[in-house]
Design a protein around this motif. Structure first.
Motif, PDB file in Angstrom:
ATOM      1  N   THR A   1      -7.281-107.704  27.871  1.00 38.55           N
ATOM      2  CA  THR A   1      -7.284-108.897  28.708  1.00 38.55           C
ATOM      3  C   THR A   1      -7.931-108.637  30.060  1.00 38.55           C
ATOM      4  O   THR A   1      -7.980-109.531  30.884  1.00 38.55           O
ATOM      5  CB  THR A   1      -5.852-109.422  28.923  1.00 38.55           C
ATOM      6  N   GLY A   2      -8.469-107.448  30.239  1.00 41.15           N
ATOM      7  CA  GLY A   2      -9.146-107.123  31.484  1.00 41.15           C
ATOM      8  C   GLY A   2     -10.546-107.692  31.500  1.00 41.15           C
ATOM      9  O   GLY A   2     -10.758-108.869  31.777  1.00 41.15           O
ATOM     10  N   ALA A   3     -11.520-106.863  31.154  1.00 41.98           N
ATOM     11  CA  ALA A   3     -12.918-107.299  31.187  1.00 41.98           C
ATOM     12  C   ALA A   3     -13.189-108.411  30.175  1.00 41.98           C
ATOM     13  O   ALA A   3     -14.103-109.208  30.365  1.00 41.98           O
ATOM     14  CB  ALA A   3     -13.841-106.108  30.928  1.00 41.98           C
ATOM     15  N   SER A   4     -12.406-108.494  29.121  1.00 43.67           N
ATOM     16  CA  SER A   4     -12.621-109.551  28.126  1.00 43.67           C
ATOM     17  C   SER A   4     -11.940-110.860  28.523  1.00 43.67           C
ATOM     18  O   SER A   4     -12.092-111.863  27.835  1.00 43.67           O
ATOM     19  CB  SER A   4     -12.104-109.106  26.761  1.00 43.67           C
ATOM     20  N   TRP A  19      -3.790-117.694  20.964  1.00 46.21           N
ATOM     21  CA  TRP A  19      -4.081-116.334  21.404  1.00 46.21           C
ATOM     22  C   TRP A  19      -2.838-115.466  21.340  1.00 46.21           C
ATOM     23  O   TRP A  19      -1.743-115.919  21.656  1.00 46.21           O
ATOM     24  CB  TRP A  19      -4.584-116.343  22.861  1.00 46.21           C
ATOM     25  N   ARG A  20      -3.039-114.220  20.942  1.00 42.34           N
ATOM     26  CA  ARG A  20      -1.993-113.188  21.009  1.00 42.34           C
ATOM     27  C   ARG A  20      -2.592-112.081  21.858  1.00 42.34           C
ATOM     28  O   ARG A  20      -3.533-111.397  21.431  1.00 42.34           O
ATOM     29  CB  ARG A  20      -1.616-112.689  19.610  1.00 42.34           C
ATOM     30  N   LEU A  21      -2.105-111.956  23.075  1.00 40.12           N
ATOM     31  CA  LEU A  21      -2.713-111.065  24.059  1.00 40.12           C
ATOM     32  C   LEU A  21      -1.947-109.753  24.162  1.00 40.12           C
ATOM     33  O   LEU A  21      -0.738-109.748  24.374  1.00 40.12           O
ATOM     34  CB  LEU A  21      -2.733-111.743  25.434  1.00 40.12           C
ATOM     35  N   LEU A  50      -3.762-113.598  32.812  1.00 39.26           N
ATOM     36  CA  LEU A  50      -4.718-114.338  31.999  1.00 39.26           C
ATOM     37  C   LEU A  50      -4.083-115.618  31.461  1.00 39.26           C
ATOM     38  O   LEU A  50      -4.730-116.676  31.439  1.00 39.26           O
ATOM     39  CB  LEU A  50      -5.245-113.471  30.852  1.00 39.26           C
ATOM     40  N   LEU A  51      -2.848-115.565  31.053  1.00 35.31           N
ATOM     41  CA  LEU A  51      -2.150-116.763  30.574  1.00 35.31           C
ATOM     42  C   LEU A  51      -2.158-117.845  31.651  1.00 35.31           C
ATOM     43  O   LEU A  51      -2.411-119.015  31.365  1.00 35.31           O
ATOM     44  CB  LEU A  51      -0.720-116.422  30.159  1.00 35.31           C
ATOM     45  N   ARG A  52      -1.899-117.479  32.896  1.00 35.70           N
ATOM     46  CA  ARG A  52      -1.923-118.460  33.981  1.00 35.70           C
ATOM     47  C   ARG A  52      -3.310-119.103  34.093  1.00 35.70           C
ATOM     48  O   ARG A  52      -3.431-120.311  34.233  1.00 35.70           O
ATOM     49  CB  ARG A  52      -1.512-117.814  35.305  1.00 35.70           C
ATOM     50  N   LEU A  74       2.034-109.932  24.455  1.00 34.25           N
ATOM     51  CA  LEU A  74       2.765-108.988  23.618  1.00 34.25           C
ATOM     52  C   LEU A  74       2.712-107.529  24.067  1.00 34.25           C
ATOM     53  O   LEU A  74       3.117-106.658  23.328  1.00 34.25           O
ATOM     54  CB  LEU A  74       2.255-109.119  22.180  1.00 34.25           C
ATOM     55  N   GLY A  75       2.201-107.226  25.235  1.00 38.17           N
ATOM     56  CA  GLY A  75       2.252-105.852  25.744  1.00 38.17           C
ATOM     57  C   GLY A  75       1.232-104.915  25.134  1.00 38.17           C
ATOM     58  O   GLY A  75       0.083-105.258  24.955  1.00 38.17           O
ATOM     59  N   ASP A  76       1.669-103.715  24.786  1.00 36.32           N
ATOM     60  CA  ASP A  76       0.794-102.644  24.309  1.00 36.32           C
ATOM     61  C   ASP A  76       0.598-102.762  22.801  1.00 36.32           C
ATOM     62  O   ASP A  76       1.546-102.684  22.028  1.00 36.32           O
ATOM     63  CB  ASP A  76       1.415-101.297  24.648  1.00 36.32           C
TER      64      ASP A  76
END
Length: 168
Positions: A1-4, A19-21, A50-52, A74-76
């Motif tokens: 969720t960083g550069a993407s 989306w499942r992040l 990113l959700l915000r 969902l974390g790691d």
């Protein structure tokens, strides 16, 4: 969720609402330069930030003809394991969705797990694999059943790099 994150936001604006992040990182000052974050996001988990942003660009939330935004943070991804990711893909299919694994990470274990999950589930996958510190990377798309090589074959240099630099 960083550069993407910018890609995810653009796809959401185009109508991809489910989306499942996965990302274990929090937003750091260094991320503000090349990632789609702002000062408000500092110290926040990247998926939550990113959700915000996705909620801010959901302009037709009251239109019954437009699917509602459906995001889970969902974390790691490596904590899910192959079985967890396979179940996630299966659940998306049961919900009527066509899963696409968007695997953009500088974490080799996360990329390798995504590759195995894509192969096991038969889901198409888009890989944007970066080496640590952005020294190099590969961008690939794998569509099961097309005869294209698997991610591990296409990214053999990344596997070799990982094997030569791993300390654990």
């Amino acid at each position: 969720t960083g550069a993407s994150g910018a890609l995810v936001e653009q796809l959401a604006r185009l109508g991809v609402k489910r989306w499942r992040l996965f990302d274990p990182d929090t937003v750091e000052r260094k991320n503000l330069v090349a990632q789609n974050f702002t000062w408000e996001d500092l110290a926040e988990p990247k998926p939550q930030a990113l959700l915000r942003r996705l909620r801010e660009c959901e302009f037709e939330r009251d239109n019954p003809l437009v699917p509602a935004l459906d995001v889970k943070c969902l974390g790691d991804v490596t904590e899910q394991g192959e079985e967890g990711l396979a179940e996630l893909v299966a659940a998306e299919r049961r919900a009527g969705a066509q899963p696409l694994l968007l695997l953009a990470s500088d974490s080799h274990p996360a990329q390798a797990l995504g590759r195995r999950a894509a192969l096991a589930s038969g889901a198409p996958a888009f890989f944007a694999g970066m080496y640590r510190e952005g020294k190099a990377g590969e961008i690939m798309f794998v569509a099961p059943g097309t005869g294209l090589a698997c991610y591990r074959c296409m990214a053999a240099s990344r596997y070799e790099f990982w094997a030569g630099t791993r300390t654990t």
